[in-house]
Design an enzyme around this catalytic site. Structure first.
Site, PDB file in Angstrom:
ATOM      1  N   LYS A  33       1.213  -1.204  -0.127  1.00 48.64           N
ATOM      2  CA  LYS A  33       0.101   0.130   0.464  1.00 48.64           C
ATOM      3  C   LYS A  33       1.158   1.986  -0.196  1.00 48.64           C
ATOM      4  O   LYS A  33       1.539   1.081   0.516  1.00 48.64           O
ATOM      5  CB  LYS A  33      -0.748  -0.152   1.142  1.00 48.64           C
ATOM      6  CG  LYS A  33      -2.459   0.442   1.094  1.00 48.64           C
ATOM      7  CD  LYS A  33      -3.161   0.136   0.479  1.00 48.64           C
ATOM      8  CE  LYS A  33      -4.368   1.062   0.485  1.00 48.64           C
ATOM      9  NZ  LYS A  33      -5.931   0.266  -0.193  1.00 48.64           N
TER      10      LYS A  33
HETATM   11  N1  GLU Z   1      -7.599   0.187  -3.422  1.00 45.34           N
HETATM   12  C1  GLU Z   1      -7.418  -1.247  -3.557  1.00 45.34           C
HETATM   13  C2  GLU Z   1      -8.106  -1.557  -2.352  1.00 45.34           C
HETATM   14  O1  GLU Z   1      -8.361  -1.775  -1.536  1.00 45.34           O
HETATM   15  C3  GLU Z   1      -7.896  -2.114  -5.292  1.00 45.34           C
HETATM   16  C4  GLU Z   1      -5.795  -2.320  -4.715  1.00 45.34           C
HETATM   17  C5  GLU Z   1      -5.279  -3.323  -6.173  1.00 45.34           C
HETATM   18  O2  GLU Z   1      -6.120  -3.016  -6.964  1.00 45.34           O
HETATM   19  O3  GLU Z   1      -4.031  -3.249  -5.930  1.00 45.34           O
HETATM   20  O4  GLU Z   1      -8.710  -3.332  -2.344  1.00 45.34           O
END
Ligand code: GLU
Length: 428
Positions: A118
């Protein structure tokens, strides 16, 4: 670039619920249920690396402002790190680490070959011009570039980031490499290697989970009342999709306030209003909802689709819904889990319910690496099949253990991560 400076014992919580403590508590519980030894538990719980960067941005008036940014790899034993980048004033190292850990579990629950990562920058993007937003994105990308790559770590949109931001990340990485690198991010616009069905995939998966849990509980979807907290990338399509299932979305709330209509809000009129006014508040098709009222409303379904920590123990005590399906990441604090369990409120947890987004991201990454775009129907049918498998597996694991769907999902995810970790062994 090492995790050792960061306390991961769940301490250091401020006034706001501490999202890292919550995730670590849930992982520890799952490790016990799965019978993992302490070493393996620690290997899974500790983030592999936490990179904190200073991001200098030149404002339009010539001033330089230095923002804080992070990219965290939580666990990459099942594949490259995967997870969004968020721009929000409250982002910090603990939140980004918590969200990266959630991604580890989530990718394992939907069984896609990614680990958890993240990123984020502590900034209110509403205060930035388009040029400032682009410069911030490009400088942040440059600052964390050593962690990124199609085989290392693949960012995606999250809170306050979108396809445009992904296009700048992709372009910055491509400039650094001297070649187009479409596999370095997902959630890109179609014209530069994005995928059909990525926009709205999280909401589609949430709605599929709503259908699945209502069927399991013998509840009728048609005519059921729903409340939705959040009207962004995930919440806005949800209001449409839930209504098209035959539900009445009786209340919606965003940061500006809430609206309520017992007959059901009109999704098209609400969307048009937000398009004009920029916020839910002031919508003529419903009454004003007092702050704190949304989750108290008597209804069948509550969908938190905003930020973490929305459902505290206090909110849980007065929750009016029978079922919660978590579209946001980390919306329910652990103390609230106990209250909801006691009150027989069934929760479909974030790591399952909102996994449609990262599943569509996986399909986009595969297409980018194949150089072969899929038809929209193929994306939709594979997304449906993945979510169905994940829901079934979670339901079964929770049933075997006699625990909530949340605990079942985290056990399922942690067991898959543990298997990969064991098979790969310990280097050196
Ligand atoms: N931000 C989204 C989540 O928290 C998608 C993450 C992604 O596709 O890598 O699942």
């Amino acid at each position: 670039m090492r995790a050792t400076g960061l306390a991961v014992d769940g301490s250091a919580a401020g006034a706001r619920p501490d999202p890292l403590a919550a995730v670590l508590e849930r992982i520890a519980d799952a490790a016990t249920l799965a019978g993992l030894d302490d070493g393996l538990h620690q290997m899974i719980a500790m983030p592999e690396r936490v990179l904190e960067v200073a991001v200098p941005v030149r404002r339009d008036d010539g001033r330089i402002e230095v923002l804080r940014g992070w990219r965290v790899h939580h666990d990459t034993s099942r594949g490259p790190g995967k997870g969004g980048v968020r721009f929000h004033p409250l982002v910090d190292a603990r939140e980004v680490t918590a969200l990266a850990a959630e991604m580890t579990v989530k990718c394992a629950v939907v069984d896609i070959p990614f680990g958890g990562a993240k990123g984020g920058v502590a900034v209110d993007p509403g205060t930035l011009s388009l040029g400032e937003l682009e410069r911030l994105t490009r400088r942040y990308t440059y600052d964390v570039a050593s962690l990124l790559g199609p085989e290392r770590d693949v960012p995606a949109p999250d809170v306050n980031t979108d396809g445009r931001v992904m296009a700048w990340i992709m372009d910055t990485m491509s400039m650094l490499r001297g070649q187009a690198v479409p596999g370095v991010v997902t959630g890109k616009p179609l014209a530069i290697g994005g995928s059909h069905g990525h926009v709205g995939a999280t909401s589609t998966g949430v709605v599929q989970c709503v259908g699945a849990i209502f069927a399991r509980l013998g509840l009728d979807v048609a005519g059921a009342r729903a409340v939705v907290q959040g009207y962004g990338k995930v919440g806005a399509p949800l209001v449409y999709l839930l209504t098209s299932l035959g539900m009445r979305v009786v209340a919606v709330e965003d940061v500006s306030g809430g609206v309520y209509n017992p007959a059901g809000l009109d999704p098209a009129a609400l969307s048009a209003h937000v398009g004009r006014a920029g916020a839910v508040v002031g919508f003529a098709g419903g009454d004003v909802l007092a702050p704190g009222e949304l989750f108290r409303l008597d209804c069948e379904l509550a969908v938190p689709a905003a930020l973490d920590g929305a459902i505290t123990a206090e909110v849980a005590e007065h929750l009016g819904a029978r079922v919660v399906v978590e579209a946001a990441n980390g919306p329910t604090v652990p103390e609230a889990d106990d209250v909801l369990d006691r009150r027989d409120v069934v929760v479909v947890p974030d790591v399952l319910a909102n996994a449609g987004g990262v599943t569509a991201s996986y399909f986009e990454w595969v297409q980018a690496r194949q150089g072969y775009p899929w038809e929209p129907d193929l994306v939709a049918s594979r997304l449906h099949a993945s979510m169905e498998r994940a829901f079934e597996a979670t339901w079964e694991r929770a049933g075997q253990l006699g625990v909530s769907l949340r605990r079942g999902a985290v056990v399922l995810g942690i067991e898959r991560v543990a298997e990969a970790t064991r098979l790969r062994g310990l280097f050196p």
